[in-house]
Design a protein around this motif. Structure first.
Motif, mmCIF file in Angstrom:
data_model
loop_
_atom_site.group_PDB
_atom_site.id
_atom_site.type_symbol
_atom_site.label_atom_id
_atom_site.label_comp_id
_atom_site.label_asym_id
_atom_site.label_seq_id
_atom_site.Cartn_x
_atom_site.Cartn_y
_atom_site.Cartn_z
ATOM 1 N N GLU A 101 81.587 10.836 -66.979
ATOM 2 C CA GLU A 101 80.964 9.881 -67.899
ATOM 3 C C GLU A 101 81.381 8.445 -67.610
ATOM 4 N N ASN A 102 82.555 8.240 -67.020
ATOM 5 C CA ASN A 102 83.089 6.889 -66.836
ATOM 6 C C ASN A 102 82.852 6.313 -65.448
ATOM 7 N N PHE A 103 82.791 7.159 -64.429
ATOM 8 C CA PHE A 103 82.545 6.652 -63.080
ATOM 9 C C PHE A 103 81.065 6.307 -62.908
ATOM 10 N N LYS A 104 80.823 5.181 -62.243
ATOM 11 C CA LYS A 104 79.462 4.795 -61.894
ATOM 12 C C LYS A 104 79.144 5.305 -60.488
ATOM 13 N N PRO A 105 77.874 5.623 -60.201
ATOM 14 C CA PRO A 105 77.527 6.125 -58.864
ATOM 15 C C PRO A 105 77.965 5.198 -57.737
ATOM 16 N N ALA A 106 77.811 3.875 -57.943
ATOM 17 C CA ALA A 106 78.202 2.923 -56.896
ATOM 18 C C ALA A 106 79.703 3.008 -56.598
ATOM 19 N N GLN A 107 80.499 3.240 -57.634
ATOM 20 C CA GLN A 107 81.946 3.394 -57.433
ATOM 21 C C GLN A 107 82.248 4.639 -56.609
ATOM 22 N N ILE A 108 81.544 5.716 -56.927
ATOM 23 C CA ILE A 108 81.777 6.976 -56.203
ATOM 24 C C ILE A 108 81.387 6.827 -54.735
ATOM 25 N N TYR A 109 80.244 6.147 -54.460
ATOM 26 C CA TYR A 109 79.841 5.934 -53.067
ATOM 27 C C TYR A 109 80.934 5.199 -52.297
ATOM 28 N N HIS A 110 81.435 4.121 -52.906
ATOM 29 C CA HIS A 110 82.450 3.309 -52.223
ATOM 30 C C HIS A 110 83.742 4.100 -52.025
ATOM 31 N N MET A 111 84.131 4.869 -53.011
ATOM 32 C CA MET A 111 85.375 5.638 -52.905
ATOM 33 C C MET A 111 85.267 6.703 -51.821
ATOM 34 N N ILE A 112 84.106 7.318 -51.686
ATOM 35 C CA ILE A 112 83.920 8.302 -50.616
ATOM 36 C C ILE A 112 84.014 7.619 -49.258
ATOM 37 N N ASP A 113 83.455 6.400 -49.138
ATOM 38 C CA ASP A 113 83.570 5.652 -47.879
ATOM 39 C C ASP A 113 85.026 5.346 -47.553
ATOM 40 N N VAL A 114 85.787 4.919 -48.557
ATOM 41 C CA VAL A 114 87.205 4.608 -48.338
ATOM 42 C C VAL A 114 87.962 5.851 -47.878
ATOM 43 N N LEU A 115 87.716 6.962 -48.537
ATOM 44 C CA LEU A 115 88.409 8.211 -48.175
ATOM 45 C C LEU A 115 87.990 8.698 -46.801
ATOM 46 N N ASN A 116 86.716 8.533 -46.470
ATOM 47 C CA ASN A 116 86.242 8.955 -45.155
ATOM 48 C C ASN A 116 86.901 8.136 -44.050
ATOM 49 N N GLN A 172 91.614 7.631 -39.938
ATOM 50 C CA GLN A 172 92.878 6.995 -39.574
ATOM 51 C C GLN A 172 94.021 7.996 -39.528
ATOM 52 N N LEU A 173 93.954 9.034 -40.361
ATOM 53 C CA LEU A 173 95.037 10.018 -40.400
ATOM 54 C C LEU A 173 95.187 10.760 -39.076
ATOM 55 N N ARG A 174 94.114 10.832 -38.304
ATOM 56 C CA ARG A 174 94.181 11.538 -37.027
ATOM 57 C C ARG A 174 94.990 10.789 -35.986
ATOM 58 N N MET A 175 95.270 9.502 -36.250
ATOM 59 C CA MET A 175 95.954 8.661 -35.267
ATOM 60 C C MET A 175 97.399 8.359 -35.644
ATOM 61 N N THR A 176 97.926 9.018 -36.661
ATOM 62 C CA THR A 176 99.284 8.682 -37.107
ATOM 63 C C THR A 176 100.059 9.943 -37.471
ATOM 64 N N ASN A 177 101.375 9.825 -37.365
ATOM 65 C CA ASN A 177 102.265 10.897 -37.814
ATOM 66 C C ASN A 177 102.851 10.601 -39.192
ATOM 67 N N GLY A 234 104.817 19.175 -49.839
ATOM 68 C CA GLY A 234 104.318 19.833 -48.639
ATOM 69 C C GLY A 234 102.806 19.935 -48.542
ATOM 70 N N LYS A 235 102.089 19.235 -49.420
ATOM 71 C CA LYS A 235 100.633 19.278 -49.354
ATOM 72 C C LYS A 235 100.150 18.538 -48.106
ATOM 73 N N ASP A 236 99.101 19.073 -47.503
ATOM 74 C CA ASP A 236 98.554 18.480 -46.296
ATOM 75 C C ASP A 236 97.715 17.254 -46.646
ATOM 76 N N ALA A 237 97.989 16.129 -45.964
ATOM 77 C CA ALA A 237 97.292 14.880 -46.284
ATOM 78 C C ALA A 237 95.800 14.979 -45.998
ATOM 79 N N GLY A 238 95.451 15.581 -44.860
ATOM 80 C CA GLY A 238 94.040 15.729 -44.523
ATOM 81 C C GLY A 238 93.301 16.599 -45.518
ATOM 82 N N ARG A 239 93.950 17.684 -45.942
ATOM 83 C CA ARG A 239 93.319 18.571 -46.921
ATOM 84 C C ARG A 239 93.182 17.877 -48.279
ATOM 85 N N LEU A 240 94.157 17.038 -48.623
ATOM 86 C CA LEU A 240 94.082 16.295 -49.876
ATOM 87 C C LEU A 240 92.874 15.357 -49.872
ATOM 88 N N ILE A 241 92.636 14.682 -48.758
ATOM 89 C CA ILE A 241 91.479 13.800 -48.647
ATOM 90 C C ILE A 241 90.187 14.611 -48.804
#
Length: 566
Positions: free
Chosen positions: A319-334, A339-344, A275-282
């Motif tokens: 210690e293991n994540f590189k800054p470039a990886q974090i930037y890209h992952m935030i872009d993917v999640l954003n 997209q979540l606003r357009m689907t049920n 029952g976790k909210d998908a938007g809140r999880l993001i």
């Protein structure tokens, strides 16, 4: 008496009770003490930060019979009348439902009359940005030449919608978001006063979910109290807010870092099933990644609240994540958040995002070393050899054609490396622009005929080529291509829908969008190759069959026969 919500019971009654707006309350108190109050104020800021509460306190202070150090005493008849809403000289107006010119003109006309009991007549206009242009113009005249006994207090969450001419005639106070630390401190005070037990971590979860609004925090606290039978636990707070513990977030990102697709996808499935909210999880994942980045670059900037919610897993990931990886992952999640606003059916986009996150996270070292490096490399090579061997067997079994590989969640690939060219090329050979245009015209109607689940999957699809007997449809993500190809019910619905809309039942072939240009280019090159080869082999022009026939009938040298090349 019926139960009252916490935010109503604990609404500030004096300036000293207002949380997180010290600069504003101090300025207003000093103005009251020195008698330098304005005729118009503008309170702006996010919801639940105290704008309306401060407006009421200011109205009481302007009329209090026993004002002391700029604070209303709340005991005189004027203060009590304002508290219970019976004083007609303090008028609260909701601009959302009273936004016309006539309502503001009525205010302007009544403002001319002196107050009946109070010293100053106060108009509190909430959500003032909802007024129409004509209403603003009507209000402007009153603000330019206000009666001496009238004070206007305007409140809004969207100051950019208010004309500059209005703002310039008011004293503007910008209410800031209340810090999580101040929200937690206030909730502790309220719960201690009510003698209710609580987990300190639960209050931090509520403060984080409130996003700077004290009213929102108390509303959530009210829900948690009802949910947990007057005891505030971390589990109840997470259930009510739809949030996820930092431990779970850390475990999920550790699976992403290790490219353990099966584990990461299983966690997403379990969280949504719980029952976790998908938007809140993001949002929680983005905040967690933000904390990782801040911890790497300037750990001192992490607040005490953030640090108290972090654990040992956070340090390993940092210690293991590189800054470039974090930037890209935030872009993917954003992007996924949009997209979540357009689907049920958010699970599809969350699964796609999980795979994309895993592909971008290539760790220099795994968070937890399970075995020596040499043994690990050997296992990886063995798995690769087995994969290639299985692929060769499939090729031989299909007469040299590579079939779409059968993949489990653990081996999901983001790129479609194999396509069914034998099915695509015949469609391209007979494809026309008109057939594609006709198909695109009915495509929205076709999607509307699908069930909700299948429609959500097909929203990221688009027809790219069409012939009388076939259709090529591209998808943004290869995981959806595979899922759609394996969904026999979906393919049947699509074919039946096309038959109803067009009278034809063409064969439908699916392909990933980023490989479609390559397929089309290869097909064009294969068409050109035989034509070029034929010209180089035989450059002598051939005699048309009709000429040969005429020559046989009349003879090559007949006087009445002339051959011309037009």
């Amino acid at each position: 008496m019926s139960y009252q919500a916490l935010y109503r019971v604990w609404r500030p009654q004096q300036f000293k009770d207002v949380i997180g707006q010290d600069a504003i309350t101090k300025t207003l108190k000093n103005a009251l003490i020195t008698g330098q109050t304005s005729h118009a104020y503008l309170f702006t800021g996010p919801r639940g930060t105290g704008k309306t509460s401060v407006a009421k306190i200011l109205a009481k202070a302007l009329n209090c019979l026993n004002l002391k150090d700029g604070e209303p005493d709340n005991t005189c008849e004027i203060c009590q009348a304002i508290n219970d809403g019976s004083l007609t000289d303090v008028i609260e107006i909701d601009a959302a439902s009273n936004n016309g010119v006539d309502e503001i003109r009525d205010i302007r006309d009544k403002a001319k009359y002196a107050p009946t009991r109070a010293r100053v007549k106060v108009y509190i206009i909430d959500e003032v940005h909802m007024l129409s242009s004509g209403a603003f113009n009507a209000l402007l005249k009153t603000l330019e030449e206000p009666p001496a006994h009238v004070v206007f207090i305007l409140a809004t969450t969207e100051p950019h919608k208010i004309p500059a001419t209005i703002i310039s005639r008011t004293q503007r106070f910008d209410f800031r978001r209340i810090t999580p630390e101040d929200i937690v401190k206030r909730m502790r005070f309220i719960l201690d006063d009510k003698k209710i037990t609580y987990d300190d971590a639960a209050l931090k979860v509520i403060a984080k979910a409130a996003e700077g609004g004290m009213r929102d925090a108390l509303s959530i606290l009210d829900q948690v109290l009802s949910f947990g039978d007057n005891h505030v636990t971390t589990e109840d707070a997470l259930d009510v807010t739809g949030g996820v513990t930092t431990a779970v977030l850390g475990k999920y990102l550790a699976a992403v870092l290790a490219k353990d697709h099966a584990q990461a996808l299983k966690m997403i499935e379990d969280l949504l099933a719980a029952g976790k909210d998908a938007g809140r999880l993001i949002e929680d994942l983005i905040e967690y990644l933000r904390d990782l980045l801040v911890n790497q670059q300037a750990s001192s900037l992490l607040g005490d609240l953030e640090k108290s919610l972090l654990d040992d897993q956070f340090k390993i990931l940092s210690e293991n994540f590189k800054p470039a990886q974090i930037y890209h992952m935030i872009d993917v999640l954003n992007n996924t958040q949009q997209q979540l606003r357009m689907t049920n059916h958010p699970e599809i986009y969350l699964e796609v995002a999980t795979v994309r996150l895993s592909e971008t996270a290539a760790p220099a070292a795994a968070p937890v070393a399970a075995e020596p490096a040499d043994t690990q490399k050997l296992d990886q090579l063995s798995a690769k050899v087995k994969q290639l061997s299985d692929q060769l067997k499939r090729v031989e079994a299909n007469g040299g054609t590579v079939p779409p590989p059968t993949r489990t969640r653990k081996h999901v690939k983001a790129k479609a490396s194999h396509v069914n060219r034998k099915a695509i090329y015949p469609i391209l050979g007979a494809a026309t622009k008109q057939d594609l245009t006709n198909l695109k015209d009915v495509w929205p109607d076709l999607l509307g005929m699908l069930s909700i689940t299948k429609r959500a999957m097909m929203k990221v699809s688009e027809p790219v080529a069409a012939s009388p007997d076939g259709v090529i449809v591209s998808f943004d993500y290869d995981i959806l291509v595979e899922r759609a190809m394996n969904d026999a019910a979906l393919m049947t619905e699509l074919e039946n829908g096309l038959q109803k809309l067009t009278g034809k039942q063409p064969k439908i072939v699916l392909v990933q969008s980023d490989v479609w240009p390559t397929i089309r280019k290869d097909y064009i090159q294969e068409l050109k190759a035989p034509a070029t080869k034929g010209k180089s082999a035989d450059t002598k022009p051939k005699t048309p069959p009709v000429v040969n026939k005429m020559t046989e009938l009349f003879g090559k040298d007949a006087p009445n026969v002339t051959i011309k090349n037009d």
